[in-house]
Write a protein that holds these residues in place. Structure first.
Motif, short mmCIF file in Angstrom:
data_model
loop_
_atom_site.label_atom_id
_atom_site.label_comp_id
_atom_site.label_asym_id
_atom_site.label_seq_id
_atom_site.Cartn_x
_atom_site.Cartn_y
_atom_site.Cartn_z
N UNK A 82 0.80 -1.22 0.00
CA UNK A 82 0.00 0.00 0.00
C UNK A 82 0.84 1.27 0.00
N UNK A 83 2.16 1.16 0.27
CA UNK A 83 3.02 2.34 0.28
C UNK A 83 4.42 1.94 -0.18
N UNK A 84 4.62 1.98 -1.48
CA UNK A 84 5.89 1.57 -2.07
C UNK A 84 7.05 2.44 -1.60
N UNK A 85 6.79 3.74 -1.46
CA UNK A 85 7.85 4.66 -1.04
C UNK A 85 8.31 4.36 0.39
N UNK A 86 7.36 4.08 1.28
CA UNK A 86 7.73 3.76 2.66
C UNK A 86 8.56 2.49 2.71
N UNK A 87 8.20 1.49 1.91
CA UNK A 87 8.98 0.26 1.88
C UNK A 87 10.37 0.52 1.32
N UNK A 88 10.47 1.30 0.26
CA UNK A 88 11.78 1.63 -0.31
C UNK A 88 12.66 2.34 0.73
N UNK A 89 12.07 3.24 1.50
CA UNK A 89 12.82 3.94 2.55
C UNK A 89 13.26 2.96 3.63
N UNK A 90 12.38 2.04 4.00
CA UNK A 90 12.71 1.03 5.01
C UNK A 90 13.90 0.17 4.55
N UNK A 91 13.84 -0.28 3.30
CA UNK A 91 14.93 -1.09 2.76
C UNK A 91 16.24 -0.30 2.73
N UNK A 92 16.17 0.93 2.23
CA UNK A 92 17.38 1.77 2.15
C UNK A 92 17.98 2.01 3.53
N UNK A 93 17.14 2.19 4.55
CA UNK A 93 17.62 2.41 5.92
C UNK A 93 18.39 1.20 6.44
N UNK A 94 18.13 0.04 5.87
CA UNK A 94 18.85 -1.18 6.25
C UNK A 94 19.97 -1.51 5.25
N UNK A 95 20.26 -0.59 4.34
CA UNK A 95 21.33 -0.81 3.38
C UNK A 95 20.99 -1.77 2.26
N UNK A 96 19.69 -2.00 2.03
CA UNK A 96 19.25 -2.92 0.99
C UNK A 96 18.96 -2.13 -0.28
N UNK A 97 19.51 -2.57 -1.39
CA UNK A 97 19.36 -1.88 -2.67
C UNK A 97 17.95 -2.03 -3.23
N UNK A 98 17.43 -0.93 -3.76
CA UNK A 98 16.13 -0.90 -4.42
C UNK A 98 16.37 -0.53 -5.88
N UNK A 99 15.83 -1.36 -6.80
CA UNK A 99 16.00 -1.11 -8.23
C UNK A 99 14.65 -0.76 -8.85
N UNK A 100 14.34 0.54 -9.03
CA UNK A 100 13.05 0.93 -9.63
C UNK A 100 12.91 0.37 -11.04
N UNK A 101 11.67 0.07 -11.41
CA UNK A 101 11.38 -0.49 -12.72
C UNK A 101 10.02 0.03 -13.17
N UNK A 102 9.99 0.76 -14.27
CA UNK A 102 8.74 1.39 -14.72
C UNK A 102 8.13 0.69 -15.94
#
Length: 126
Positions: A82-102
Motif C-alpha cells: 500500500x506504500x511503495x515509497x515507505x517500503x523503499x525507505x525502510x529497505x534503504x535504511x537497512x542498506x538494501x538496494x532498491x532497483x526501480x522499474x517502470x
C-alpha cells in the motif's frame, strides 16, 4: 472436463543455504517487518515461515534450506503493497538496494534482493 477457478496464492517459497534461519529472520522480520509464524509439527523444523499481517489475511513466505542453494535472480514473488515509497525507505535504511522499474503499466514497482540474493518484486497500483 470441469473448469477450475484459481482463488488466491497461499504462499511463496524461497531457498536459502542450510543453517541460515537467523539470517532469514534478519531480513524477512528485521528488514521487511513480517512476522515469523510457527510451522506445523508435521513439517521439518528447519527453515522459516513469515507472514503479514499476522492474522494470515495477506502474504505468507516460506524459507526452505537447500544444500545445493543458488540464489533465484529471476523467478520471484511479486508483492503488492500500500506504500511503495515507505517500503523503499525502510529497505534503504537497512542498506538494501532498491532497483526501480517502470516497465509494468498501471503499477509503480521495484526489485530488491534478500540477504541470500533471491529477487523480490514490490508493486503499488498507480
Amino acid at each position: 472436463m470441469r473448469d477450475v477457478t484459481f482463488r488466491t496464492l497461499h504462499h511463496s517459497a524461497f531457498t536459502m543455504p542450510p543453517g541460515e534461519e537467523q539470517r532469514a529472520r534478519d531480513f524477512y522480520v528485521g528488514v521487511l517487518g513480517l512476522t515469523e509464524i510457527p510451522k506445523p509439527a508435521s513439517m521439518r523444523p528447519i527453515g522459516g515461515w513469515f507472514r503479514s499481517p499476522a492474522d494470515g489475511s495477506g502474504i505468507e513466505i516460506h524459507g526452505i534450506p537447500d544444500p545445493d542453494f543458488t540464489p533465484n535472480r529471476l523467478g520471484h514473488p511479486a508483492i503488492v503493497v500500500d506504500d511503495l515509497d515507505a517500503l523503499a525507505e525502510r529497505l534503504a535504511a537497512h542498506g538494501v538496494t532498491v532497483e526501480p522499474d517502470d516497465r509494468f503499466p498501471g503499477y509503480r514497482r521495484f526489485h530488491t534482493y534478500d540477504f541470500f540474493g533471491n529477487q523480490l518484486e514490490f508493486l503499488q497500483e498507480n
